[in-house]
Design an enzyme around this catalytic site. Structure first.
Site, PDB file in Angstrom:
ATOM      1  N   ASP A   8     -99.708 -17.803  11.284  1.00  0.00           N
ATOM      2  CA  ASP A   8     -99.121 -16.528  11.654  1.00  0.00           C
ATOM      3  C   ASP A   8     -98.394 -16.047  10.385  1.00  0.00           C
ATOM      4  OD1 ASP A   8     -97.919 -14.442  13.218  1.00  0.00           O
ATOM      5  OD2 ASP A   8     -96.084 -15.651  13.266  1.00  0.00           O
ATOM      6  N   LEU A   9     -98.081 -14.772  10.319  1.00  0.00           N
ATOM      7  CA  LEU A   9     -97.418 -14.248   9.116  1.00  0.00           C
ATOM      8  C   LEU A   9     -95.907 -14.064   9.315  1.00  0.00           C
ATOM      9  CD1 LEU A   9     -97.533 -12.908   6.269  1.00  0.00           C
ATOM     10  CD2 LEU A   9     -98.049 -10.766   7.437  1.00  0.00           C
ATOM     11  N   ASP A  10     -95.563 -13.107  10.202  1.00  0.00           N
ATOM     12  CA  ASP A  10     -94.146 -12.779  10.412  1.00  0.00           C
ATOM     13  C   ASP A  10     -93.421 -13.976  11.030  1.00  0.00           C
ATOM     14  OD1 ASP A  10     -94.342 -10.023   9.600  1.00  0.00           O
ATOM     15  OD2 ASP A  10     -95.288  -9.564  11.504  1.00  0.00           O
ATOM     16  N   THR A  16     -90.044 -11.370   8.211  1.00  0.00           N
ATOM     17  CA  THR A  16     -90.084  -9.914   8.384  1.00  0.00           C
ATOM     18  C   THR A  16     -89.571  -9.492   9.760  1.00  0.00           C
ATOM     19  OG1 THR A  16     -92.398 -10.370   8.695  1.00  0.00           O
ATOM     20  CG2 THR A  16     -91.822  -9.087   6.751  1.00  0.00           C
ATOM     21  N   LYS A  44     -91.835 -10.645  19.293  1.00  0.00           N
ATOM     22  CA  LYS A  44     -92.478 -11.457  18.261  1.00  0.00           C
ATOM     23  C   LYS A  44     -93.905 -11.797  18.666  1.00  0.00           C
ATOM     24  CE  LYS A  44     -88.359 -13.401  16.168  1.00  0.00           C
ATOM     25  NZ  LYS A  44     -87.542 -14.601  15.931  1.00  0.00           N
ATOM     26  N   GLY A  45     -94.819 -11.539  17.770  1.00  0.00           N
ATOM     27  CA  GLY A  45     -96.221 -11.916  17.990  1.00  0.00           C
ATOM     28  C   GLY A  45     -97.041 -10.871  18.718  1.00  0.00           C
ATOM     29  N   ILE A  46     -96.393  -9.904  19.336  1.00  0.00           N
ATOM     30  CA  ILE A  46     -97.176  -8.911  20.079  1.00  0.00           C
ATOM     31  C   ILE A  46     -97.371  -7.631  19.259  1.00  0.00           C
ATOM     32  CG2 ILE A  46     -96.498  -9.892  22.309  1.00  0.00           C
ATOM     33  CD1 ILE A  46     -94.764  -7.379  22.709  1.00  0.00           C
ATOM     34  N   ARG A  48     -97.934  -3.690  17.865  1.00  0.00           N
ATOM     35  CA  ARG A  48     -97.010  -2.562  17.727  1.00  0.00           C
ATOM     36  C   ARG A  48     -96.910  -1.759  19.029  1.00  0.00           C
ATOM     37  NH1 ARG A  48     -98.745   1.024  12.879  1.00  0.00           N
ATOM     38  NH2 ARG A  48     -98.828  -1.041  11.958  1.00  0.00           N
ATOM     39  N   SER A 115    -102.497 -12.834  12.209  1.00  0.00           N
ATOM     40  CA  SER A 115    -101.286 -12.061  12.489  1.00  0.00           C
ATOM     41  C   SER A 115    -101.643 -10.799  13.253  1.00  0.00           C
ATOM     42  CB  SER A 115    -100.602 -11.675  11.170  1.00  0.00           C
ATOM     43  OG  SER A 115     -99.590 -10.712  11.405  1.00  0.00           O
ATOM     44  N   ALA A 116    -100.769 -10.449  14.184  1.00  0.00           N
ATOM     45  CA  ALA A 116    -100.973  -9.202  14.940  1.00  0.00           C
ATOM     46  C   ALA A 116    -100.655  -7.985  14.080  1.00  0.00           C
ATOM     47  CB  ALA A 116    -100.065  -9.201  16.166  1.00  0.00           C
ATOM     48  N   SER A 117    -100.113  -8.225  12.882  1.00  0.00           N
ATOM     49  CA  SER A 117     -99.647  -7.097  12.064  1.00  0.00           C
ATOM     50  C   SER A 117    -100.748  -6.411  11.268  1.00  0.00           C
ATOM     51  CB  SER A 117     -98.567  -7.573  11.096  1.00  0.00           C
ATOM     52  OG  SER A 117     -98.196  -6.510  10.242  1.00  0.00           O
ATOM     53  N   ASN A 119     -99.988  -4.598   8.940  1.00  0.00           N
ATOM     54  CA  ASN A 119     -99.422  -4.563   7.592  1.00  0.00           C
ATOM     55  C   ASN A 119     -99.628  -5.878   6.840  1.00  0.00           C
ATOM     56  OD1 ASN A 119     -98.013  -1.876   7.569  1.00  0.00           O
ATOM     57  ND2 ASN A 119     -96.986  -2.780   9.350  1.00  0.00           N
ATOM     58  N   LYS A 146    -102.229 -11.879  21.151  1.00  0.00           N
ATOM     59  CA  LYS A 146    -101.579 -13.124  21.566  1.00  0.00           C
ATOM     60  C   LYS A 146    -100.838 -12.848  22.872  1.00  0.00           C
ATOM     61  CE  LYS A 146    -100.828 -14.092  16.671  1.00  0.00           C
ATOM     62  NZ  LYS A 146     -99.872 -14.258  15.559  1.00  0.00           N
ATOM     63  N   GLU A 170     -97.059 -21.231  14.062  1.00  0.00           N
ATOM     64  CA  GLU A 170     -96.505 -20.079  14.784  1.00  0.00           C
ATOM     65  C   GLU A 170     -95.006 -20.197  15.007  1.00  0.00           C
ATOM     66  OE1 GLU A 170     -96.585 -17.265  16.217  1.00  0.00           O
ATOM     67  OE2 GLU A 170     -98.681 -16.653  16.105  1.00  0.00           O
ATOM     68  N   ASP A 171     -94.330 -19.045  15.040  1.00  0.00           N
ATOM     69  CA  ASP A 171     -92.896 -19.041  15.352  1.00  0.00           C
ATOM     70  C   ASP A 171     -92.624 -18.396  16.703  1.00  0.00           C
ATOM     71  OD1 ASP A 171     -93.583 -16.420  14.382  1.00  0.00           O
ATOM     72  OD2 ASP A 171     -91.435 -15.992  14.303  1.00  0.00           O
TER      73      ASP A 171
HETATM   74  C1  BG6 Z   1     -96.410  -9.501  14.528  1.00  0.00           C
HETATM   75  C2  BG6 Z   1     -94.929  -9.409  14.785  1.00  0.00           C
HETATM   76  O1  BG6 Z   1     -96.657 -10.378  13.478  1.00  0.00           O
HETATM   77  O2  BG6 Z   1     -96.938  -8.217  14.188  1.00  0.00           O
HETATM   78  C3  BG6 Z   1     -94.659  -8.380  15.857  1.00  0.00           C
HETATM   79  O3  BG6 Z   1     -94.441 -10.670  15.178  1.00  0.00           O
HETATM   80  C4  BG6 Z   1     -95.278  -7.049  15.463  1.00  0.00           C
HETATM   81  O4  BG6 Z   1     -93.278  -8.257  16.044  1.00  0.00           O
HETATM   82  C5  BG6 Z   1     -96.764  -7.228  15.197  1.00  0.00           C
HETATM   83  O5  BG6 Z   1     -95.109  -6.082  16.496  1.00  0.00           O
HETATM   84  C6  BG6 Z   1     -97.454  -5.931  14.748  1.00  0.00           C
HETATM   85  O6  BG6 Z   1     -96.999  -5.585  13.468  1.00  0.00           O
HETATM   86  P1  BG6 Z   1     -97.321  -4.226  12.727  1.00  0.00           P
HETATM   87  O7  BG6 Z   1     -96.919  -4.504  11.313  1.00  0.00           O
HETATM   88  O8  BG6 Z   1     -98.808  -3.976  12.855  1.00  0.00           O
HETATM   89  O9  BG6 Z   1     -96.529  -3.160  13.386  1.00  0.00           O
HETATM   90 MG    MG Z   2     -94.532 -14.612  14.050  1.00  0.00          MG
END
Ligand code: BG6
Ligand code: MG
Length: 216
Positions: A8-10, A16, A44-46, A48, A115-117, A119, A146, A170-171
């Site tokens: 996982d990233l964040d 972050t 966390k993990g879900i 945006r 990662s769900a991000s 970014n 997730k 994972e955190d």
């Molecule tokens: C996850 C974070 O890694 O990414 C979540 O734990 C966040 O908190 C999700 O909502 C989505 O991130 P982003 O950067 O696409 O808004």
């Molecule tokens: Mg995380």
């Protein structure tokens, strides 16, 4: 023997979560909803949009906005979040991460990001570790987020290994649940909240012996 690592990233590679929290808190306040750090754990993990829905639900406002307005709210939060990310440097890697990735490279063990991000590529680039990863799952390609195992299964397959041969880091509880549902060994990176179902829990990656881990 395990054959690959899926991170996982964040909260695992870098912290972050604090920036997500600042940006969501500000956005929520603008629409009259107060969130605190305890509530933030749920985000966390879900994704945006799922995060926004949970915030709106906290304020009983799920039906107060159209889909287009919700998209605009999420975009506003992301603009603020990305602004906070500009200051990231390799010094923001969490303790032991770079050393762990270097050891994995030495041993020819592939590493991936689940990662769900959206970014994630930008963040990895700012941290200077983009080239340490052999695969980054694009969360836009997922049917379910997730705790569904899909992102972890996709990451393992992208590394050319079976999920059962992968170790996930994972955190967040949603992430640990996803790793276990994918049939992987789960390393919980403790960040203050209880994590259930992890095979091992550490506070920092420095606590791990990579050879011992691979023998799981
Ligand atoms: C996850 C974070 O890694 O990414 C979540 O734990 C966040 O908190 C999700 O909502 C989505 O991130 P982003 O950067 O696409 O808004
Ligand atoms: Mg995380």
């Amino acid at each position: 023997m395990k054959k690959g690592f899926v991170f996982d990233l964040d909260g695992v590679i870098t912290d972050t979560a604090k920036y997500h929290y600042i940006a969501w808190k500000e956005l929520a306040a603008e629409i009259g909803i107060d969130i605190d750090l305890k509530f933030n754990e749920q985000l966390k993990g879900i994704s945006r949009m799922d995060s926004l829905e949970r915030i709106l639900s906290l304020g009983n406002k799920n039906d107060a906005y159209t889909e287009i307005e919700k998209e605009a709210l999420a975009t506003k939060k992301n603009t603020q979040y990305v602004q906070l990310l500009q200051s990231l440097t390799p010094d923001d890697l969490l303790p032991g991460v770079k050393e762990f990735l270097d050891q994995a490279k030495e041993k020819n063990i592939p590493c991936g990001i689940a990662s769900a991000s959206k970014n994630a590529p930008f963040i990895l680039d700012k941290l200077g570790v983009m080239s340490d990863f052999d695969a980054i799952v694009d969360p836009a390609t997922l049917k379910k987020g997730k705790p569904d195992p899909e992102i972890f299964v996709q990451a393992a397959l992208a590394l050319g290994i079976d999920p059962a041969e992968a170790i996930g880091f994972e955190d967040a509880q949603a992430g640990i649940d996803g790793i276990k549902a994918a049939g992987m060994y789960a390393v919980g990176v403790y960040s203050g909240e209880e994590l259930h179902g992890a095979d091992i829990i550490v506070e920092k990656l420095t606590e791990l012996n990579i050879d011992e881990l691979l023998s799981k």
